[in-house]
Write a protein that holds these residues in place. Structure first.
Motif, short mmCIF file in Angstrom:
data_model
loop_
_atom_site.label_atom_id
_atom_site.label_comp_id
_atom_site.label_asym_id
_atom_site.label_seq_id
_atom_site.Cartn_x
_atom_site.Cartn_y
_atom_site.Cartn_z
N ALA A 1 0.83 -1.20 0.00
CA ALA A 1 0.00 0.00 0.00
C ALA A 1 0.87 1.26 0.00
O ALA A 1 0.52 2.26 -0.64
CB ALA A 1 -0.93 -0.01 1.21
N LYS A 2 1.98 1.21 0.70
CA LYS A 2 2.89 2.35 0.71
C LYS A 2 3.47 2.59 -0.68
O LYS A 2 3.60 3.73 -1.12
CB LYS A 2 4.02 2.10 1.72
N THR A 3 3.80 1.50 -1.39
CA THR A 3 4.29 1.63 -2.75
C THR A 3 3.20 2.21 -3.66
O THR A 3 3.48 3.09 -4.50
CB THR A 3 4.73 0.26 -3.29
N LEU A 4 1.96 1.73 -3.50
CA LEU A 4 0.86 2.26 -4.30
C LEU A 4 0.63 3.74 -4.03
O LEU A 4 0.36 4.52 -4.95
CB LEU A 4 -0.42 1.48 -4.01
N SER A 5 0.73 4.12 -2.75
CA SER A 5 0.54 5.52 -2.41
C SER A 5 1.58 6.40 -3.08
O SER A 5 1.27 7.47 -3.62
CB SER A 5 0.62 5.68 -0.89
N ARG A 6 2.82 5.93 -3.10
CA ARG A 6 3.87 6.69 -3.78
C ARG A 6 3.65 6.72 -5.29
O ARG A 6 3.98 7.71 -5.96
CB ARG A 6 5.23 6.06 -3.46
N PHE A 7 3.09 5.64 -5.83
CA PHE A 7 2.78 5.60 -7.26
C PHE A 7 1.79 6.70 -7.61
O PHE A 7 1.99 7.44 -8.59
CB PHE A 7 2.23 4.23 -7.62
N TYR A 8 0.73 6.82 -6.82
CA TYR A 8 -0.27 7.85 -7.11
C TYR A 8 0.26 9.25 -6.78
O TYR A 8 -0.17 10.24 -7.40
CB TYR A 8 -1.57 7.56 -6.36
N ASP A 9 1.18 9.35 -5.82
CA ASP A 9 1.85 10.63 -5.59
C ASP A 9 2.63 11.03 -6.84
O ASP A 9 2.70 12.22 -7.19
CB ASP A 9 2.79 10.53 -4.40
N GLY A 10 3.24 10.05 -7.50
CA GLY A 10 3.96 10.33 -8.73
C GLY A 10 3.05 10.82 -9.84
O GLY A 10 3.39 11.72 -10.61
N LEU A 11 1.84 10.21 -9.92
CA LEU A 11 0.87 10.68 -10.91
C LEU A 11 0.43 12.11 -10.61
O LEU A 11 0.29 12.93 -11.53
CB LEU A 11 -0.35 9.75 -10.91
N ALA A 12 0.21 12.40 -9.31
CA ALA A 12 -0.17 13.76 -8.94
C ALA A 12 0.95 14.74 -9.25
O ALA A 12 0.70 15.88 -9.69
CB ALA A 12 -0.53 13.81 -7.45
N ASP A 13 2.19 14.31 -9.03
CA ASP A 13 3.33 15.17 -9.35
C ASP A 13 3.40 15.43 -10.85
O ASP A 13 3.70 16.55 -11.29
CB ASP A 13 4.61 14.52 -8.85
N HIS A 14 3.14 14.39 -11.65
CA HIS A 14 3.14 14.56 -13.11
C HIS A 14 2.05 15.53 -13.54
O HIS A 14 2.26 16.37 -14.43
CB HIS A 14 2.95 13.21 -13.78
N TRP A 15 0.89 15.43 -12.89
CA TRP A 15 -0.22 16.35 -13.21
C TRP A 15 0.16 17.79 -12.83
O TRP A 15 -0.07 18.72 -13.60
CB TRP A 15 -1.47 15.92 -12.47
N SER A 16 0.78 17.95 -11.66
CA SER A 16 1.19 19.28 -11.23
C SER A 16 2.22 19.87 -12.18
O SER A 16 2.19 21.07 -12.49
CB SER A 16 1.75 19.20 -9.81
N ARG A 17 3.13 19.02 -12.66
CA ARG A 17 4.15 19.50 -13.58
C ARG A 17 3.52 19.93 -14.90
O ARG A 17 3.95 20.93 -15.50
CB ARG A 17 5.19 18.41 -13.82
#
Length: 374
Positions: free
Chosen positions: A275-291
């Motif tokens: 779950a921690k890995t999944l959370s970081r995965f979606y954090d990465g998607l949010a970071d890509h969206w922010s970028r």
């Protein structure tokens, strides 16, 4: 006039003919400015959109919980338990060394022989395991690919770099071995075991291996410490700090060993790591969206040089929101894209994307395992 069907009980009407058209206009009598009534109507419509999106997100979050969404509190507790297991093993091994110094002075041949047998009992199974299965190398594809700075090349090149980053993130989300996987040298070697504290991600294989090592330590080194404690009591020797360290070690480690065999704690902790890995995965998607969002803002100041790239990113941004709306409708309503307008998600704002990504993250975490997993 454009009508926005509210999927959560809110109907919104925008009359773009009565909305402000002149930037900086604030007075009703200025040419091209909107009247106070039209501005208030525009504000009310924006409030309705905000109300609809807020209601939608609250509703989907509640549905997530009903569908068995993962509780972040349990994840944090499971991560703490993992640290407790590592601490217990290290404490048990250091306690064995301290206890051996103390118990060697008792001049008890059986206790001295047991000390050597306990060391052999810990080492021999691990040697047999490595001879049978062979070790696996440490590492993986964790180096992040290059991400193109704003305005440094053609739109096609930027798109390829963006896709490269997303595909790299997909590769980091590797499937976990449901049978526990192999045991590595850093699982059972003292001091080297601290590598698990800095490892980029933990999975069921790590958790299962650590519990097995804890069990092996309890049944070998731990047995010697228990016998040393009993010999101390039977012979009337004083309880020194070394003996008390052995007592504390056994109080910590034996409950963990019993929990491993009597409860699904290992599976629970393994899911928490995933779950921690999944959370970081979606954090990465949010970071890509922010970028993407900030890139569009920066490209505004590049005038004609940035028009092509900005238009591409604007189109990509719209497509992302549509695809997220499709995914949410499919996940929660079991319907195709026709449901997007019915549920009002076709009016998703840029600021709503991160919230819907969080909802999708919780949905993914809920699929980590079946109920009553052991």
């Amino acid at each position: 006039m454009a009508s926005i069907p509210g999927g959560f009980g809110v109907d919104v009407d925008f009359d773009f003919r009565s909305t402000p058209t002149t930037v900086g206009s604030s007075f009703p009598d200025e040419e091209g400015a909107a009247s106070p009534a039209s501005r208030k109507k525009f504000e009310r419509n924006l409030d309705k959109v905000d109300e609809a999106m807020t209601e939608a997100k609250q509703f989907l979050n509640s549905v997530n919980k009903n569908m068995g969404g993962f509780d972040i509190t349990y994840n944090r507790l499971a991560n703490f338990m993992f640290l407790a297991v590592i601490f217990g093993i290290e404490f048990d091994m250091f306690g064995f060394v301290f206890g051996a110094v103390q118990y060697w002075e008792y001049d008890n041949p059986l206790l001295r022989a047991l000390m050597f047998f306990s060391v052999a009992g810990y080492a021999a199974p691990l040697i047999m395991l490595q001879c049978d299965a062979g070790g696996m190398s440490v590492g993986g594809e964790t180096s992040q690919p290059h991400r193109t700075p704003i305005g440094t090349g053609a739109s096609t090149k930027g798109k390829q770099r963006g896709n490269e980053y997303l595909r790299w993130m997909m590769r980091q989300n590797r499937p976990a071995n449901p049978f526990g996987g192999s045991m590595e040298y850093y699982h059972y070697m003292p001091i080297l075991r601290y590598y698990l504290l800095v490892k980029s991600s933990l999975d069921l294989a790590d958790v299962d291996a650590i519990f097995k090592v804890n069990t092996l330590s309890s049944f070998s080194l731990g047995i010697f410490q228990i016998m040393g404690i009993i010999a101390t009591m039977a012979s009337g020797y004083p309880f020194t700090i070394y003996v008390w360290i052995n007592v504390a070690s056994q109080v910590i480690n034996w409950p963990l060993t019993i929990l491993y065999f009597a409860s699904p704690i290992a599976a629970w902790m393994g899911r928490a790591g995933k779950a921690k890995t999944l959370s970081r995965f979606y954090d990465g998607l949010a970071d890509h969206w922010s970028r993407t969002y900030t890139s569009i803002a920066a490209l505004i100041f590049l005038h004609d040089d940035g028009d092509e790239e900005r238009n591409r990113l604007e189109m990509e941004k719209k497509q992302v929101k549509v695809r997220i709306a499709h995914a949410v409708c499919s996940a929660f309503a079991g319907r195709d894209g026709v449901s997007i307008e019915k549920f009002g998600l076709h009016r998703m704002r840029d600021g709503d994307v991160k919230d819907f990504l969080q909802i999708m993250r919780d949905q993914a975490m809920a699929q980590l395992s079946v109920n009553n997993a052991q």
